[in-house]
Motif scaffolding. Sequence first.
Motif, PDB file in Angstrom:
ATOM      1  N   MET A   1       0.850  -1.185   0.000  1.00 39.89           N
ATOM      2  CA  MET A   1       0.000   0.000   0.000  1.00 39.89           C
ATOM      3  C   MET A   1       0.888   1.239   0.000  1.00 39.89           C
ATOM      4  O   MET A   1       1.806   1.356   0.800  1.00 39.89           O
ATOM      5  CB  MET A   1      -0.904  -0.023   1.232  1.00 39.89           C
ATOM      6  N   PRO A   2       0.602   2.192  -0.877  1.00 42.50           N
ATOM      7  CA  PRO A   2       1.415   3.411  -0.918  1.00 42.50           C
ATOM      8  C   PRO A   2       1.230   4.234   0.355  1.00 42.50           C
ATOM      9  O   PRO A   2       0.175   4.217   0.964  1.00 42.50           O
ATOM     10  CB  PRO A   2       0.882   4.160  -2.140  1.00 42.50           C
ATOM     11  N   GLU A   3       2.301   4.920   0.724  1.00 45.07           N
ATOM     12  CA  GLU A   3       2.225   5.775   1.901  1.00 45.07           C
ATOM     13  C   GLU A   3       1.433   7.035   1.572  1.00 45.07           C
ATOM     14  O   GLU A   3       1.433   7.510   0.452  1.00 45.07           O
ATOM     15  CB  GLU A   3       3.624   6.154   2.362  1.00 45.07           C
ATOM     16  N   ALA A   4       0.752   7.549   2.587  1.00 47.34           N
ATOM     17  CA  ALA A   4      -0.032   8.765   2.409  1.00 47.34           C
ATOM     18  C   ALA A   4       0.226   9.685   3.596  1.00 47.34           C
ATOM     19  O   ALA A   4       0.296   9.226   4.730  1.00 47.34           O
ATOM     20  CB  ALA A   4      -1.514   8.445   2.319  1.00 47.34           C
ATOM     21  N   MET A   5       0.371  10.945   3.321  1.00 49.81           N
ATOM     22  CA  MET A   5       0.459  11.937   4.388  1.00 49.81           C
ATOM     23  C   MET A   5      -0.977  12.250   4.804  1.00 49.81           C
ATOM     24  O   MET A   5      -1.810  12.587   3.964  1.00 49.81           O
ATOM     25  CB  MET A   5       1.153  13.208   3.895  1.00 49.81           C
ATOM     26  N   LEU A   6      -1.249  12.097   6.096  1.00 45.84           N
ATOM     27  CA  LEU A   6      -2.602  12.274   6.598  1.00 45.84           C
ATOM     28  C   LEU A   6      -2.676  13.475   7.526  1.00 45.84           C
ATOM     29  O   LEU A   6      -1.676  13.885   8.117  1.00 45.84           O
ATOM     30  CB  LEU A   6      -3.047  11.020   7.350  1.00 45.84           C
ATOM     31  N   GLU A   7      -3.893  13.992   7.671  1.00 47.22           N
ATOM     32  CA  GLU A   7      -4.130  15.089   8.600  1.00 47.22           C
ATOM     33  C   GLU A   7      -5.487  14.906   9.246  1.00 47.22           C
ATOM     34  O   GLU A   7      -6.392  14.308   8.661  1.00 47.22           O
ATOM     35  CB  GLU A   7      -4.046  16.447   7.899  1.00 47.22           C
ATOM     36  N   ILE A   8      -5.607  15.396  10.468  1.00 44.74           N
ATOM     37  CA  ILE A   8      -6.880  15.416  11.173  1.00 44.74           C
ATOM     38  C   ILE A   8      -7.326  16.869  11.191  1.00 44.74           C
ATOM     39  O   ILE A   8      -6.597  17.738  11.699  1.00 44.74           O
ATOM     40  CB  ILE A   8      -6.739  14.889  12.611  1.00 44.74           C
ATOM     41  N   ASP A  12     -15.786  22.805   8.050  1.00 44.92           N
ATOM     42  CA  ASP A  12     -16.671  23.944   8.304  1.00 44.92           C
ATOM     43  C   ASP A  12     -17.972  23.533   8.988  1.00 44.92           C
ATOM     44  O   ASP A  12     -18.551  24.313   9.743  1.00 44.92           O
ATOM     45  CB  ASP A  12     -16.995  24.672   6.994  1.00 44.92           C
ATOM     46  N   ASP A  13     -18.433  22.292   8.733  1.00 42.09           N
ATOM     47  CA  ASP A  13     -19.681  21.820   9.349  1.00 42.09           C
ATOM     48  C   ASP A  13     -19.488  21.278  10.764  1.00 42.09           C
ATOM     49  O   ASP A  13     -20.431  20.813  11.394  1.00 42.09           O
ATOM     50  CB  ASP A  13     -20.357  20.773   8.467  1.00 42.09           C
ATOM     51  N   GLY A  14     -18.238  21.328  11.275  1.00 40.10           N
ATOM     52  CA  GLY A  14     -17.954  20.870  12.623  1.00 40.10           C
ATOM     53  C   GLY A  14     -17.512  19.423  12.712  1.00 40.10           C
ATOM     54  O   GLY A  14     -17.060  18.971  13.765  1.00 40.10           O
ATOM     55  N   ASP A  15     -17.654  18.663  11.627  1.00 43.68           N
ATOM     56  CA  ASP A  15     -17.174  17.284  11.627  1.00 43.68           C
ATOM     57  C   ASP A  15     -15.651  17.268  11.691  1.00 43.68           C
ATOM     58  O   ASP A  15     -14.991  18.180  11.198  1.00 43.68           O
ATOM     59  CB  ASP A  15     -17.622  16.540  10.366  1.00 43.68           C
ATOM     60  N   VAL A  16     -15.115  16.221  12.294  1.00 45.37           N
ATOM     61  CA  VAL A  16     -13.671  16.038  12.366  1.00 45.37           C
ATOM     62  C   VAL A  16     -13.340  14.853  11.474  1.00 45.37           C
ATOM     63  O   VAL A  16     -13.987  13.805  11.559  1.00 45.37           O
ATOM     64  CB  VAL A  16     -13.209  15.773  13.820  1.00 45.37           C
ATOM     65  N   VAL A  17     -12.356  15.026  10.585  1.00 45.40           N
ATOM     66  CA  VAL A  17     -12.043  13.986   9.617  1.00 45.40           C
ATOM     67  C   VAL A  17     -10.553  13.658   9.600  1.00 45.40           C
ATOM     68  O   VAL A  17      -9.719  14.489   9.937  1.00 45.40           O
ATOM     69  CB  VAL A  17     -12.482  14.366   8.179  1.00 45.40           C
ATOM     70  N   LEU A  18     -10.274  12.425   9.193  1.00 46.37           N
ATOM     71  CA  LEU A  18      -8.925  11.989   8.875  1.00 46.37           C
ATOM     72  C   LEU A  18      -8.892  11.863   7.367  1.00 46.37           C
ATOM     73  O   LEU A  18      -9.698  11.132   6.777  1.00 46.37           O
ATOM     74  CB  LEU A  18      -8.624  10.632   9.524  1.00 46.37           C
ATOM     75  N   ARG A  19      -7.996  12.612   6.737  1.00 51.17           N
ATOM     76  CA  ARG A  19      -7.937  12.610   5.276  1.00 51.17           C
ATOM     77  C   ARG A  19      -6.507  12.758   4.810  1.00 51.17           C
ATOM     78  O   ARG A  19      -5.613  13.094   5.587  1.00 51.17           O
ATOM     79  CB  ARG A  19      -8.779  13.752   4.713  1.00 51.17           C
ATOM     80  N   ARG A  20      -6.318  12.501   3.524  1.00 48.56           N
ATOM     81  CA  ARG A  20      -5.020  12.759   2.902  1.00 48.56           C
ATOM     82  C   ARG A  20      -4.781  14.266   2.895  1.00 48.56           C
ATOM     83  O   ARG A  20      -5.708  15.043   2.735  1.00 48.56           O
ATOM     84  CB  ARG A  20      -5.005  12.262   1.452  1.00 48.56           C
ATOM     85  N   VAL A  21      -3.532  14.645   3.064  1.00 51.04           N
ATOM     86  CA  VAL A  21      -3.191  16.070   3.054  1.00 51.04           C
ATOM     87  C   VAL A  21      -3.621  16.709   1.743  1.00 51.04           C
ATOM     88  O   VAL A  21      -4.141  17.824   1.728  1.00 51.04           O
ATOM     89  CB  VAL A  21      -1.678  16.276   3.301  1.00 51.04           C
ATOM     90  N   ASP A  22      -3.451  15.987   0.636  1.00 52.29           N
ATOM     91  CA  ASP A  22      -3.786  16.552  -0.674  1.00 52.29           C
ATOM     92  C   ASP A  22      -5.285  16.535  -0.974  1.00 52.29           C
ATOM     93  O   ASP A  22      -5.708  16.966  -2.031  1.00 52.29           O
ATOM     94  CB  ASP A  22      -3.016  15.847  -1.787  1.00 52.29           C
ATOM     95  N   SER A  27     -10.041  16.026  -3.517  1.00 51.82           N
ATOM     96  CA  SER A  27      -9.597  14.943  -4.387  1.00 51.82           C
ATOM     97  C   SER A  27     -10.024  13.564  -3.905  1.00 51.82           C
ATOM     98  O   SER A  27     -10.010  12.624  -4.678  1.00 51.82           O
ATOM     99  CB  SER A  27      -8.074  14.992  -4.550  1.00 51.82           C
ATOM    100  N   SER A  28     -10.377  13.412  -2.626  1.00 51.21           N
ATOM    101  CA  SER A  28     -10.805  12.104  -2.141  1.00 51.21           C
ATOM    102  C   SER A  28     -11.681  12.248  -0.900  1.00 51.21           C
ATOM    103  O   SER A  28     -11.653  13.263  -0.204  1.00 51.21           O
ATOM    104  CB  SER A  28      -9.598  11.222  -1.835  1.00 51.21           C
ATOM    105  N   GLU A  29     -12.442  11.200  -0.649  1.00 52.68           N
ATOM    106  CA  GLU A  29     -13.298  11.158   0.523  1.00 52.68           C
ATOM    107  C   GLU A  29     -12.441  10.904   1.768  1.00 52.68           C
ATOM    108  O   GLU A  29     -11.461  10.155   1.699  1.00 52.68           O
ATOM    109  CB  GLU A  29     -14.299  10.013   0.349  1.00 52.68           C
ATOM    110  N   PRO A  30     -12.792  11.491   2.926  1.00 49.89           N
ATOM    111  CA  PRO A  30     -12.024  11.235   4.147  1.00 49.89           C
ATOM    112  C   PRO A  30     -12.036   9.750   4.509  1.00 49.89           C
ATOM    113  O   PRO A  30     -13.002   9.040   4.220  1.00 49.89           O
ATOM    114  CB  PRO A  30     -12.765  12.040   5.212  1.00 49.89           C
TER     115      PRO A  30
END
Length: 83
Positions: A1-8, A12-22, A27-30
């Motif tokens: 599996m390729p490595e991905a830089m992630l961010e938490i 704006d709607d108050g939800d907290v997500v884990l997603r790719r930095v890019d 570009s992609s769903e959390p």
Amino acid sequence: MPEAMLEIVELDDGDVVLRRVDSAEGSSEPFVRIHFSEEAKGLINGQSAQLGRLMISMGLQAVAKAHAEALKEAIESGELTDV
């Protein structure tokens, strides 16, 4: 599996997500989305962003620990010799 830089991040709607930095450009769903109801937000005194970040962080730590244990077991059993 390729490595991905992630961010938490808190959206704006108050939800907290884990997603790719890019993925900030959409570009992609959390990978993970945490949504607190208004009732829950009241019960935690408006600390939903902090609690959401903590929940995601603890989940990532649990996954990393499980992965490390599985890797150790594979090496010890001889199933994996090349790391």
